[in-house]
Write an enzyme that holds these catalytic residues in place. Structure first.
Site, mmCIF file in Angstrom:
data_model
loop_
_atom_site.group_PDB
_atom_site.id
_atom_site.type_symbol
_atom_site.label_atom_id
_atom_site.label_comp_id
_atom_site.label_asym_id
_atom_site.label_seq_id
_atom_site.Cartn_x
_atom_site.Cartn_y
_atom_site.Cartn_z
ATOM 1 N N CYS A 55 42.090 52.463 43.837
ATOM 2 C CA CYS A 55 42.582 51.216 43.248
ATOM 3 C C CYS A 55 43.922 50.830 43.883
ATOM 4 O O CYS A 55 43.986 50.598 45.078
ATOM 5 C CB CYS A 55 42.651 51.314 41.739
ATOM 6 S SG CYS A 55 42.808 49.666 40.956
ATOM 7 N N HIS A 109 37.157 52.073 40.687
ATOM 8 C CA HIS A 109 37.523 53.364 40.101
ATOM 9 C C HIS A 109 36.297 54.286 40.067
ATOM 10 O O HIS A 109 35.468 54.173 39.162
ATOM 11 C CB HIS A 109 38.038 53.179 38.672
ATOM 12 C CG HIS A 109 39.380 52.556 38.588
ATOM 13 N ND1 HIS A 109 40.541 53.292 38.663
ATOM 14 C CD2 HIS A 109 39.753 51.269 38.434
ATOM 15 C CE1 HIS A 109 41.578 52.485 38.549
ATOM 16 N NE2 HIS A 109 41.133 51.255 38.417
ATOM 17 N N GLU A 157 36.258 57.302 39.189
ATOM 18 C CA GLU A 157 36.381 58.149 37.994
ATOM 19 C C GLU A 157 35.942 57.428 36.727
ATOM 20 O O GLU A 157 35.751 58.057 35.685
ATOM 21 C CB GLU A 157 37.822 58.657 37.864
ATOM 22 C CG GLU A 157 38.833 57.666 37.318
ATOM 23 C CD GLU A 157 39.316 56.650 38.344
ATOM 24 O OE1 GLU A 157 40.221 55.868 37.992
ATOM 25 O OE2 GLU A 157 38.784 56.635 39.481
#
Length: 207
Positions: free
Chosen positions: A78, A187, A189
């Site tokens: 990001c 992202h 994650e």
């Protein structure tokens, strides 16, 4: 594996995601640990200027530069990707980035920002990050700014960077694979199984 702790949020979710795919992870700002690890992850949320300020505070720009000079892998996420470019412009204010890639990060050319939610990406042939991930797979984005052009020119015998694109009011760079330096605007994650597969691919490339 080290996640660089320079005061940015989102460190623990990145740590959990990497542990999920089998990585041994340390969250630290320690200079030597960040230099010596097999892979360095640089996450980032918020404003470009704030992330750069935090990075400079722990000499993160120098850590990234020294690792890349030694062909040691780095993954930006990001805003951790955005600061790899030469500069960012937010609210008319220009901030110098790490300068690993030429170009400017600026506001998305879309009616609705931030770009928040799930989106497909267009990965190039031979991508390591997206190996085995289907074309219609969606990843989670939350951002108002991005690199909307790719300016780095590479000449033989050096390999061309693999640039992945996405669209929100126009094209923007969604991921880059450039030798030891990789990055994603989305992202991983927060992208469920798709993000886990991408992180697993990156980890596999460290061996």
């Amino acid at each position: 594996m080290v996640i660089l702790d320079y005061g940015s949020g989102n460190l623990r979710s990145a740590e959990r995601a990497l542990r999920r795919v089998g990585a041994e992870v340390e969250v630290t700002a320690d200079w030597q640990a960040a230099l010596d690890c097999d892979g360095l992850v640089v996450p980032g949320v918020g404003a470009f200027a704030a992330v750069m300020s935090g990075l400079l505070g722990v000499r993160g720009d120098r850590i990234i530069g020294k690792r890349l000079a030694g062909n040691r892998p780095v993954l930006g996420i990001c805003v951790g990707m955005q600061v790899l470019f030469e500069r960012g412009i937010e609210h008319g204010v220009q901030t110098e980035g790490c300068g690993e890639w030429p170009g400017t990060v600026d506001r998305l050319a879309a009616e609705i920002v931030p770009h928040m939610g799930w989106n497909t990406v267009r990965a190039p042939e031979g991508s390591v990050l997206f190996d085995g991930i289907g074309e219609q797979t969606r990843f989670y984005f939350v951002h108002s700014y991005a690199a909307r052009t790719w300016e780095l020119e590479v000449y033989p015998p050096f390999p061309q960077p693999k640039v992945t694109w996405a669209d929100h009011g126009g094209e923007f760079v969604a991921a880059v694979e450039n030798g030891p330096l990789s990055a994603t605007q989305f992202h991983p994650e927060k992208s469920g199984d798709a993000g886990a597969e991408l992180l697993r691919n990156w980890l596999g490339s460290l061996a």
